[in-house]
Design an enzyme around this catalytic site. Sequence first.
Site, PDB file in Angstrom:
ATOM      1  N   ASP A  98       0.844  -1.196   0.000  1.00 58.31           N
ATOM      2  CA  ASP A  98       0.000   0.000   0.000  1.00 58.31           C
ATOM      3  C   ASP A  98       0.882   1.250   0.000  1.00 58.31           C
ATOM      4  OD1 ASP A  98      -2.250   1.585   0.225  1.00 58.31           O
ATOM      5  OD2 ASP A  98      -2.397   1.363   2.401  1.00 58.31           O
ATOM      6  N   GLU A 107       2.568   5.159  -3.965  1.00 58.59           N
ATOM      7  CA  GLU A 107       2.562   6.109  -5.115  1.00 58.59           C
ATOM      8  C   GLU A 107       3.882   6.842  -5.267  1.00 58.59           C
ATOM      9  OE1 GLU A 107       0.116   5.753  -2.824  1.00 58.59           O
ATOM     10  OE2 GLU A 107      -0.961   4.505  -4.255  1.00 58.59           O
ATOM     11  N   ASP A 131      -8.908   4.035  -2.204  1.00 60.60           N
ATOM     12  CA  ASP A 131      -9.787   4.496  -1.113  1.00 60.60           C
ATOM     13  C   ASP A 131     -11.069   5.111  -1.653  1.00 60.60           C
ATOM     14  OD1 ASP A 131      -7.924   3.544   0.620  1.00 60.60           O
ATOM     15  OD2 ASP A 131      -7.016   5.492   1.036  1.00 60.60           O
TER      16      ASP A 131
HETATM   17  C1  GLC Z   1      -4.636   3.307   2.932  1.00 62.65           C
HETATM   18  C2  GLC Z   1      -5.170   2.135   2.116  1.00 62.65           C
HETATM   19  C3  GLC Z   1      -6.243   1.413   2.882  1.00 62.65           C
HETATM   20  C4  GLC Z   1      -5.687   0.971   4.231  1.00 62.65           C
HETATM   21  C5  GLC Z   1      -5.138   2.159   5.014  1.00 62.65           C
HETATM   22  C6  GLC Z   1      -4.448   1.731   6.303  1.00 62.65           C
HETATM   23  O1  GLC Z   1      -5.604   4.272   3.069  1.00 62.65           O
HETATM   24  O2  GLC Z   1      -5.619   2.526   0.860  1.00 62.65           O
HETATM   25  O3  GLC Z   1      -6.731   0.328   2.158  1.00 62.65           O
HETATM   26  O4  GLC Z   1      -6.680   0.356   4.989  1.00 62.65           O
HETATM   27  O5  GLC Z   1      -4.196   2.858   4.199  1.00 62.65           O
HETATM   28  O6  GLC Z   1      -3.432   0.841   6.064  1.00 62.65           O
END
Ligand code: GLC
Length: 797
Positions: A404, A407, A480
Amino acid sequence: MQVTTSSGKYSAKHYPDNIKDWKKEGNYFYFYTTETILEVRIISDKIVRFRYAADGNFQRDFSYAVSDRLEESPVNFGLHEFEENFEIYTEALRIYISRDDLRLTITDLEGCIINQDELGFHWQYYLQKGGKIVYCSKQIQEDECFFGMGDKPTDLNLHGKRMENFGTDAYGFQKDTDPLYRNIPFYYGLHRGKAYGIFFDNTFRTIFDFGKERDNATSFWARGGEMNYYFIYGPELLKVAEGYTSITGTAELPPLWALGYQQCRWSYYPDTRVKEIAAEFRKREIPCDVIHLDIDYMEGFRCFTWSKEGFPEPAGLIKELAAQGFKVVVIIDPGIKVDPDYSIYKQGIQNNYFCKRADGALMEGDVWPGKCVFPDYTNPEVRKWWAGLFKELVDVGVRGVWNDMNEPAVFEMGTFPEDVRHDYDGEAVSHRKAHNVYGHLMSKATAAGMKKYLMPNRPFVISRSCYAGAQRWTSFWTGDNVSSWDHLWLASVQAQRMAVSGISFVGSDIGGFIGEPDGELYVRWIQLAVFHPLMRTHSASNETGFNQEPWSFGTEYEAVAKKFIQLRYSLLPYLYTTFWQYSRFGTPMLRPLAFVAQHDKQTYDRSHEFMLGDSLLISHVSEQGMKEKEIYLPEGQWYYYFNDQMYTGGQVIKIATPLDEMPLFVKAGAVIPNYPKIQHVDERNTEEMMLHVYYSTEEYSSSLYEDAGDHYGYKNGQYNDIRFKQRSEKSHFALRKKYFGQYNAAYRKHNISVHGLPFKAKEYVLDGNVVKLTPANFVGNVVNIVVERKFENLIIR
Ligand code: GLC
């Protein structure tokens, strides 16, 4: 050479002048103007790369997108010299290069213009930041439609839009938000029923304008790097998709469990809560294969650690879950906490693995753990180190990893500043060039590690950001999103668009990540997600305490969620077959209507219907309280899945949408393989494989792919590729089956259900043996028979 004026920030624009010289070297052609060189590389009869050295010097020919396995297929090609232009011909294309200004016109063999330069290639020096801004513009052809471009949350047809590729943590994005997480500089053009694709392989920020700035031109440009693009001819859209995948690489088959239902939340904490969730699934008999652990499983959000308090015994927990048929996937972010006592931080510092600013300071920024540093995944040595870190996770039993924030996302700053330095596999570049590949290479390193340590099992990786070609190692979720009906449509459009951009293994956070869906929205989302290659519920409900599990909305909604998750499991053999087609040929698993009926203009702007694989057509229920939906069915005969009613395509039809149904159609003639009821994939392969066959008088071919569902035996021939052909008559049904393969599937029998017979069946003939049907063979209008797996000919009359 034509030159415009300079602004101080940018030089004047340069346009190539006339061709002075040319040469051919193997399958490469070079055309020289005063300043610029055009290189034309013939890859196959339908794929050609165009690369320009703006002021005479080519850069390193290197790509993070192109697969090592890109093969140049020897083709008949050559060159003719004409007074006004050069013509390069292949077995499918003619490429004319103007002697005056290097502009290109590409036609098919009938002389129909497929793609034509408007201004063509031009460029300017980027005085302020260095390098060049490289542009290419193309004429828009009559009624041209544009598709592709990764995850853009907008209408499928991109005509009239402009968009950018610059990976962005787009929390709570909305329709038309741009840029988003992923960077896929690839589009399709479709006009006169013929399609081509252009893949602009440039990792700088790229911009694509589809007739927004000038309504006669499509242009694409980058703020650095080279004009280097692949032209891919169809003429079918699906062939363009396959061509694009032949360049950027095919996906490996995932473990079958990764196609099961996955449950996630930010965060299930502590371990006892995870066990409760698992138990709940089994108690309620709602199938599920995967539970994800979000950031709270770690100790202070330090990657590769486990919270001492919340997850004191990870190996024990994972073992207990495995005994109930669950796999565990854990999140790993790129931000490494600045903490001199933390081993990963120490290793990275000692070995100089973290990104640095222009003057040598570490690139520091806040993410979940507070102040962090970030591995430079563009350095092959860092990727190797990173891959090695997954050994311990695999040792405790983790079967998949979720990458995650890549980017890369940094709080307050948004992302890295442009001056950050990257290795870029030995090139030494700034973040301007490396930004769009940061997450791409993080997930590449993650997948390499997981694959190595999980061997002989197959790895599963899910990630957020990438560049073109990441389908070779990871799946994606759309990011998200929000619990709203608009986002349900966005999820559908994004998944379709990703699929035709090379990345089929994709899904959205079911129910929405931000906010709280009601039961109706949640189950409508589940219904759509049944037909997305990745099916995962996820929500950011930590603070509100809101629950988003299939049973969280009361018994009525639970029953519907369960029915559809069960449908997902019964369709797994079909889904897996579709994945195999994708893995083998690059055919998108999800197909927008235009991609299945490109001769029919009515499909071009439709986004509500799509196909999963060859034979299922789906539309989601898109509004609260919706009682019926108008659906466009492409040409042909279609069965409504829930009652076998037959519809004729080529028109809009209305379909009722009670909560426990959705618009789902099967193409007449199809064979849809089904598993019997299971709770997780390891329960499959019991006695028999079910086949639902839909009567048709038009000849129709279907397939069923099967293998062990894990391991790599399939790469050594341990699979079966079973082909069905149905061609029935008014008075009898006829199905032929051909069996290719050496995999010894566990089941011995097929339970065949034949839908839609227009006559009263009396008997069936199986490989010449006649068997009378009895009332027990009929359920309503459906004829059920159980036969040996290895039959070749079935007639019902
Ligand atoms: C980011 C991710 C989400 C995750 C969060 C905490 O917002 O996109 O899916 O739950 O981080 O890790």
